[in-house]
Design an enzyme around this catalytic site. Structure first.
Site, mmCIF file in Angstrom:
data_model
loop_
_atom_site.group_PDB
_atom_site.id
_atom_site.type_symbol
_atom_site.label_atom_id
_atom_site.label_comp_id
_atom_site.label_asym_id
_atom_site.label_seq_id
_atom_site.Cartn_x
_atom_site.Cartn_y
_atom_site.Cartn_z
ATOM 1 N N LYS A 262 54.148 20.065 47.519
ATOM 2 C CA LYS A 262 53.127 20.871 47.021
ATOM 3 C C LYS A 262 53.423 21.816 46.051
ATOM 4 O O LYS A 262 54.735 22.503 45.974
ATOM 5 C CB LYS A 262 52.701 21.819 48.327
ATOM 6 C CG LYS A 262 51.451 22.940 47.739
ATOM 7 C CD LYS A 262 50.867 23.391 49.240
ATOM 8 C CE LYS A 262 49.599 24.177 49.080
ATOM 9 N NZ LYS A 262 49.431 25.025 50.370
ATOM 10 N N SER B 44 44.492 24.708 51.542
ATOM 11 C CA SER B 44 44.879 24.502 50.063
ATOM 12 C C SER B 44 45.680 23.395 49.628
ATOM 13 O O SER B 44 46.138 23.051 48.464
ATOM 14 C CB SER B 44 45.469 25.944 49.738
ATOM 15 O OG SER B 44 46.719 25.914 50.463
ATOM 16 N N SER C 157 46.067 25.481 56.075
ATOM 17 C CA SER C 157 46.170 24.604 54.905
ATOM 18 C C SER C 157 47.002 23.320 54.771
ATOM 19 O O SER C 157 47.168 22.654 53.948
ATOM 20 C CB SER C 157 46.696 25.437 53.686
ATOM 21 O OG SER C 157 45.836 26.157 53.209
HETATM 22 N N1 GLN Z 1 42.002 28.662 53.705
HETATM 23 C C1 GLN Z 1 42.782 29.625 53.983
HETATM 24 C C2 GLN Z 1 42.794 30.778 52.889
HETATM 25 O O1 GLN Z 1 42.184 30.504 52.083
HETATM 26 C C3 GLN Z 1 44.064 29.426 54.271
HETATM 27 C C4 GLN Z 1 44.988 28.978 53.059
HETATM 28 C C5 GLN Z 1 46.497 28.626 53.737
HETATM 29 O O2 GLN Z 1 46.500 28.110 54.625
HETATM 30 N N2 GLN Z 1 47.425 28.512 52.567
HETATM 31 O O3 GLN Z 1 43.551 31.737 53.011
#
Ligand code: GLN
Length: 475
Positions: free
Chosen positions: A79, A154, A178
């Site tokens: 990532k 994400s 994420s």
């Molecule tokens: N969807 C969550 C956010 O927008 C989690 C993101 C993540 O785990 N990096 O913060």
């Protein structure tokens, strides 16, 4: 060789037995990526020179008949929030579009030391803020199971590549879900280890007290193998834990008979799609038949998890993102008249809308006069959420829930409604807040064939039990 079905174990065996060379394998992967990834957009940057040099090292070892390291020749994606020496690292943001880091993230360095090959950097929501990968400054990722749908976020690129067969496995990061939510949307396995299990050195910070690195894989066994390699104390991260790392693969062979699995009623309430509920309940029934004892439990502060997360995560993000000022890294706005204008224009042009929204929310929550009402209050609720889990784990060995309330949604479906988007994380943010580990494993499909994930949460540092349960239920 069928790239779509390769696992870590099968790749390593094939290379050890000289069925193909690591170099040939890497070339095949790049061919597939160039042919298929344009329609998915899981990759942001390819690092062919680095990958081929590492493949050559592995081939030399294999050629001499030397014993091979545990990930010898296994092609992986990383990532793009993990820094890679000499390879552009953007965090999905324009503000880092030309940033080439001078060092490697510990998790990546450990993978390469174990023989893995980094193919490239995976698309993601900007600074890992999002649940659909639509917040990437470089354009969205599409779900390989249905190109009109999002892969989740994400770590959308990381999950999509594993599902599409353009990497054997990947690393993602999880701050509020994420790793697990995109794994669920793409029908692959996603493991968020205990906070501190894996070093965060070299992970571009979103919310430091919530950030975790973990594997996204095709099988539970592959998640076990990768976790073993990346876990363990790192002197470069003072929050990495000095706790022995067990042999997770060995744990997988132990039966689940007699394990007590908690089913929290709060995770089966309003908002859970009917088809997801049915698949998760069927998976729980399979676990019962395999000998687990199913115990109804309650995690009473669950309803406060989303607001608590969005205060703490945005507060930490507003502080972590202060460093992107046009001086230290990457992008700088053109022709400023004053220093203040340089800062302002750089941040205005360099950050996307969601990142700006979070910086403003977080700055507000931390501002004097509001600190006690928001940030301090959220920290107190975080403690209550963690103690919900502590109490539950006195009665049960692990907890099983849906990973997300829905299967993958359409691109654009929630893009204009941040609150609806935030609800995609309703079942995942609790584990980040409590610091406990969680895994998402495919457990069924909707009538139209979209994957559904089962989430398993466990005690601190007990990833072994999670992986055992995941293995038993894996679909
Ligand atoms: N969807 C969550 C956010 O927008 C989690 C993101 C993540 O785990 N990096 O913060």
């Amino acid at each position: 060789m069928d790239l779509n079905t390769l696992t870590i174990a099968s790749t390593r065996t094939a290379i050890a037995e000289c069925q193909f060379t690591a170099t040939r394998l890497v070339e095949e992967f790049y061919k597939k990526i160039k042919a298929e990834d344009p329609g998915i957009h899981a990759y942001l940057t390819l690092c062919e020179d680095r990958a081929l040099a590492q493949a050559q090292r592995i081939d030399d070892l294999a050629g001499r008949g030397n014993p091979l390291p545990p990930l010898a020749g296994v092609p992986l994606g990383i990532k793009d929030v993990m820094v890679t020496r000499g390879v552009r690292t953007t965090a999905g943001s324009k503000i880092l579009e030309s940033f080439v880091p001078p060092y490697d993230c510990t998790a990546v360095a450990r993978l390469e030391a174990a023989g893995a090959i980094v193919l490239g950097k995976m698309n993601c929501d900007e600074f890992a803020m999002g649940s659909s990968n639509e917040n990437s400054a470089y354009g969205p990722v599409r779900n390989p199971r249905d190109l009109s749908r999002v892969p989740g976020g994400s770590s959308g690129g990381s999950a999509a590549a594993v599902a599409a067969g353009t990497a054997v496995a990947t690393l993602g990061s999880d701050t509020g879900g994420s790793i697990r939510q995109p794994a669920s949307f793409c029908g692959v396995v996603g493991l968020m280890p205990t906070y501190g299990r894996v070093s965060r050195y070299g992970l571009i910070a979103f919310a430091s007290s919530l950030d975790h690195i973990g594997p996204i894989t095709r099988t539970v066994e592959d998640a076990a193998i990768l976790l073993k390699v990346i876990a363990g104390r790192d002197p470069m991260d003072s929050t990495s834990a000095d706790v022995p790392v067990p042999d997770y693969q060995q744990e997988l062979s132990r039966p689940i008979k007699g394990l007590k699995l908690g089913v929290p009623k709060e995770y089966f309430a309003e908002g859970l799609e009917q088809e997801v509920r049915a698949a998760v309940e069927a998976a729980i029934e399979r676990l019962r038949q395999a000998g687990a004892e199913i115990v109804p439990i309650s995690l009473p502060h669950t309803a406060y998890a989303i607001p608590t997360y969005y205060v703490i995560a945005t507060a930490e993000a507003s502080s972590n993102l202060a460093r992107y000022d046009g001086v230290r890294y990457g992008f700088r706005a053109a022709k400023p008249r004053t220093l203040a204008e340089m800062y302002r224009n750089t941040r205005d042009q360099g950050f996307g809308a969601e990142v700006k929204r979070r910086i403003m929310l977080g700055t507000y929550a931390l501002s004097s006069g509001y600190y006690d009402a928001y940030y301090l209050k959220a920290q107190r609720v975080r403690t209550l959420i963690a103690s919900d889990f502590e109490q539950a784990f006195q009665k049960v060995d692990a907890i099983v829930t849906p990973t997300a309330p829905t299967a993958a949604f359409k691109l654009g479906e929630k893009a204009d409604d941040p609150l609806a988007m935030y609800l995609a994380d309703i079942y995942t943010v609790t584990a980040d807040l409590a610091g406990v580990p969680g895994v998402s494993v495919p457990c069924g499909r909707t009538k139209t064939g979209l994957p559904i994930g089962l989430q398993i949460l466990g005690r601190h540092f007990d990833e072994g039990t999670l992986l055992r349960v995941a293995q038993a239920v894996s679909f």
